[in-house]
Design a protein around this motif. Structure first.
Motif, PDB file in Angstrom:
ATOM      1  N   PHE A 270       0.831  -1.203   0.000  1.00  0.00           N
ATOM      2  CA  PHE A 270       0.000   0.000   0.000  1.00  0.00           C
ATOM      3  C   PHE A 270       0.869   1.259   0.000  1.00  0.00           C
ATOM      4  CE2 PHE A 270      -3.886  -2.332   1.600  1.00  0.00           C
ATOM      5  CZ  PHE A 270      -4.700  -1.923   0.567  1.00  0.00           C
ATOM      6  N   ASN A 271       1.938   1.248   0.784  1.00  0.00           N
ATOM      7  CA  ASN A 271       2.812   2.423   0.852  1.00  0.00           C
ATOM      8  C   ASN A 271       3.523   2.671  -0.474  1.00  0.00           C
ATOM      9  OD1 ASN A 271       2.493   3.526   3.464  1.00  0.00           O
ATOM     10  ND2 ASN A 271       3.682   1.873   4.346  1.00  0.00           N
ATOM     11  N   LEU A 272       4.061   1.621  -1.087  1.00  0.00           N
ATOM     12  CA  LEU A 272       4.761   1.773  -2.363  1.00  0.00           C
ATOM     13  C   LEU A 272       3.791   2.208  -3.465  1.00  0.00           C
ATOM     14  CD1 LEU A 272       7.157  -1.314  -2.319  1.00  0.00           C
ATOM     15  CD2 LEU A 272       7.718   1.082  -1.878  1.00  0.00           C
ATOM     16  N   PHE A 273       2.593   1.646  -3.442  1.00  0.00           N
ATOM     17  CA  PHE A 273       1.598   2.035  -4.442  1.00  0.00           C
ATOM     18  C   PHE A 273       1.184   3.483  -4.237  1.00  0.00           C
ATOM     19  CE2 PHE A 273      -2.774   2.035  -6.236  1.00  0.00           C
ATOM     20  CZ  PHE A 273      -2.449   1.674  -7.527  1.00  0.00           C
ATOM     21  N   GLY A 274       1.036   3.888  -2.972  1.00  0.00           N
ATOM     22  CA  GLY A 274       0.697   5.283  -2.689  1.00  0.00           C
ATOM     23  C   GLY A 274       1.797   6.236  -3.125  1.00  0.00           C
ATOM     24  N   ASP A 275       3.061   5.830  -2.923  1.00  0.00           N
ATOM     25  CA  ASP A 275       4.174   6.667  -3.367  1.00  0.00           C
ATOM     26  C   ASP A 275       4.178   6.800  -4.887  1.00  0.00           C
ATOM     27  OD1 ASP A 275       5.012   7.070  -0.800  1.00  0.00           O
ATOM     28  OD2 ASP A 275       6.532   5.492  -0.839  1.00  0.00           O
ATOM     29  N   GLY A 276       3.889   5.693  -5.579  1.00  0.00           N
ATOM     30  CA  GLY A 276       3.835   5.752  -7.033  1.00  0.00           C
ATOM     31  C   GLY A 276       2.709   6.643  -7.525  1.00  0.00           C
ATOM     32  N   LEU A 277       1.550   6.556  -6.892  1.00  0.00           N
ATOM     33  CA  LEU A 277       0.439   7.427  -7.260  1.00  0.00           C
ATOM     34  C   LEU A 277       0.774   8.891  -7.015  1.00  0.00           C
ATOM     35  CD1 LEU A 277      -2.654   5.469  -5.871  1.00  0.00           C
ATOM     36  CD2 LEU A 277      -2.032   5.788  -8.268  1.00  0.00           C
ATOM     37  N   ARG A 278       1.439   9.163  -5.898  1.00  0.00           N
ATOM     38  CA  ARG A 278       1.818  10.545  -5.591  1.00  0.00           C
ATOM     39  C   ARG A 278       2.753  11.099  -6.663  1.00  0.00           C
ATOM     40  NH1 ARG A 278       5.812  10.725  -0.985  1.00  0.00           N
ATOM     41  NH2 ARG A 278       7.050  10.000  -2.758  1.00  0.00           N
ATOM     42  N   ASP A 279       3.686  10.269  -7.109  1.00  0.00           N
ATOM     43  CA  ASP A 279       4.653  10.735  -8.100  1.00  0.00           C
ATOM     44  C   ASP A 279       3.996  11.095  -9.427  1.00  0.00           C
ATOM     45  OD1 ASP A 279       6.675  10.426  -6.305  1.00  0.00           O
ATOM     46  OD2 ASP A 279       7.294   8.451  -7.028  1.00  0.00           O
ATOM     47  N   VAL A 280       2.933  10.369  -9.802  1.00  0.00           N
ATOM     48  CA  VAL A 280       2.339  10.610 -11.120  1.00  0.00           C
ATOM     49  C   VAL A 280       1.130  11.534 -11.066  1.00  0.00           C
ATOM     50  CG1 VAL A 280       3.143   8.393 -11.984  1.00  0.00           C
ATOM     51  CG2 VAL A 280       0.860   8.552 -10.994  1.00  0.00           C
ATOM     52  N   LEU A 281       0.498  11.654  -9.898  1.00  0.00           N
ATOM     53  CA  LEU A 281      -0.671  12.522  -9.805  1.00  0.00           C
ATOM     54  C   LEU A 281      -0.320  13.938  -9.374  1.00  0.00           C
ATOM     55  CD1 LEU A 281      -3.293  10.091  -8.189  1.00  0.00           C
ATOM     56  CD2 LEU A 281      -3.094  10.774 -10.582  1.00  0.00           C
ATOM     57  N   ASP A 282       0.821  14.111  -8.725  1.00  0.00           N
ATOM     58  CA  ASP A 282       1.281  15.445  -8.348  1.00  0.00           C
ATOM     59  C   ASP A 282       1.985  16.076  -9.552  1.00  0.00           C
ATOM     60  OD1 ASP A 282       2.366  17.733  -7.332  1.00  0.00           O
ATOM     61  OD2 ASP A 282       3.295  16.793  -5.593  1.00  0.00           O
ATOM     62  N   PRO A 283       1.474  17.186 -10.081  1.00  0.00           N
ATOM     63  CA  PRO A 283       2.076  17.795 -11.274  1.00  0.00           C
ATOM     64  C   PRO A 283       3.561  18.095 -11.112  1.00  0.00           C
ATOM     65  CG  PRO A 283      -0.041  18.816 -10.800  1.00  0.00           C
ATOM     66  CD  PRO A 283       0.289  17.919  -9.630  1.00  0.00           C
ATOM     67  N   LYS A 284       3.977  18.570  -9.930  1.00  0.00           N
ATOM     68  CA  LYS A 284       5.386  18.897  -9.710  1.00  0.00           C
ATOM     69  C   LYS A 284       6.247  17.645  -9.768  1.00  0.00           C
ATOM     70  CE  LYS A 284       4.452  22.992  -6.873  1.00  0.00           C
ATOM     71  NZ  LYS A 284       4.638  23.632  -5.539  1.00  0.00           N
TER      72      LYS A 284
END
Length: 314
Positions: A270-284
């Motif tokens: 869950f943590n790794l998937f959340g980190d991956g989502l953050r990287d691609v959903l955060d424009p910066k």
């Protein structure tokens, strides 16, 4: 009709492409899919009954007949881990869903309306944040009594202020966008604006927070069950299985290792998937990743000799 940023579709497509190129995120997603399938089918795939006592075969190490060994009563550890995973996932999903609904609603209203209502709602959220997560959950369980329903409510209450904060912060950044101002000037109702214009455009941070909260909800459920305040026997739970193994760690390591490994793998995924989502959903973050991916190509182009240089060499 929902009004969104003009680059929304393009950004989403780029986000999914980046997500597909991240092997860590893909592996974590596969693990979560497997865990979800296990949670949905655990009652049908368990090799033994979760409460089938077989004292003569108690504390048997992992073998062909019992892959995860047996506990102090001869019960199959694999069967109990599978059903306990199902229970943990169900509690985590329901409790986080509760936190999302309540927290996002509070955050949307506070961020959109502002003024005294924002101040009052956020002060309530601040008071909830003042208590440590586990301590607040213990207080709720102590008041309402142990059990599955109480555990869901306790974890949901604990994570509600997190979603309220995320939703409010995102709403503050979106409510001043031109499409929201135009919709308000046209006389569109607040409920319509919140549900059709603002909520879809703040979904990214909320999705990331949901993934991370699911991981911590699994840990919270395990902690409450370990303390005897979560799922009650004879229903197995990962935390309770670890608690029951304390007296047998030296002679039956498998009783603690396999439930602990299940918690570790699920939380890590869950943590790794959340980190991956953050990287691609955060424009910066997405811009930074794309820039890093283009660096080798740009470097190669700089090193490639120009046509004029080739001519001079000839």
């Amino acid at each position: 009709m929902t009004i969104q940023h003009p680059d929304t579709d393009t950004g989403r497509l780029a986000s999914w492409r980046l997500l597909a190129r991240n092997p860590v995120t893909l592996v974590s997603a596969v693990i979560l899919v497997v865990v979800a399938v296990v949670a949905l089918t655990a009652n049908w795939i368990v090799p033994y009954g979760i409460n089938d006592v077989d004292v003569p075969n108690a504390l048997q190490p992992p073998s062909g007949s019992h892959w995860f060994g047996t506990d102090e009563l001869g019960r199959d550890v694999l069967s109990r881990v599978l059903v306990a995973t199902q229970a943990s996932m169900r509690i985590a999903v329901v409790s986080v869903a509760f936190a999302v609904v309540v927290g996002v609603t509070v955050g949307l209203i506070a961020g959109y309306r502002g003024g005294w209502l924002d101040t009052v709602l956020m002060r309530i959220v601040d008071v909830m944040f003042a208590f440590p997560v586990l301590l607040l959950a213990l207080a709720v369980v102590a008041i309402l009594g142990p059990g599955v329903t109480t555990t869901i409510l306790a974890i949901g209450i604990v994570y509600t202020p997190i979603f309220a904060r995320v939703a409010r912060a995102s709403t503050l950044g979106v409510r001043t966008e031109p499409y929201v101002s135009v919709s308000r000037a046209m006389g569109t109702g607040d409920l319509y604006i919140l549900s059709r214009h603002i909520l879809p455009n703040i979904a990214g941070p909320l999705i990331v927070q949901t993934s991370l909260s699911l991981a911590f909800a699994i840990l919270s459920e395990a902690a409450l069950s370990f303390l005897g305040l979560g799922i009650q026997p004879p229903q197995p739970s990962l935390g309770r299985m670890i608690f029951d193994s304390q007296g047998f760690v030296t002679m039956a390591w498998w009783m603690a290792v396999f439930p602990g490994a299940a918690i570790f793998v699920i939380v890590l995924a869950f943590n790794l998937f959340g980190d991956g989502l953050r990287d691609v959903l955060d424009p910066k973050q997405r811009t930074t990743i794309e820039a890093r991916r283009r660096e080798p190509t740009n470097e190669a182009r700089r090193r490639e000799p120009t046509k004029e240089a080739r001519r001079q060499e000839r």
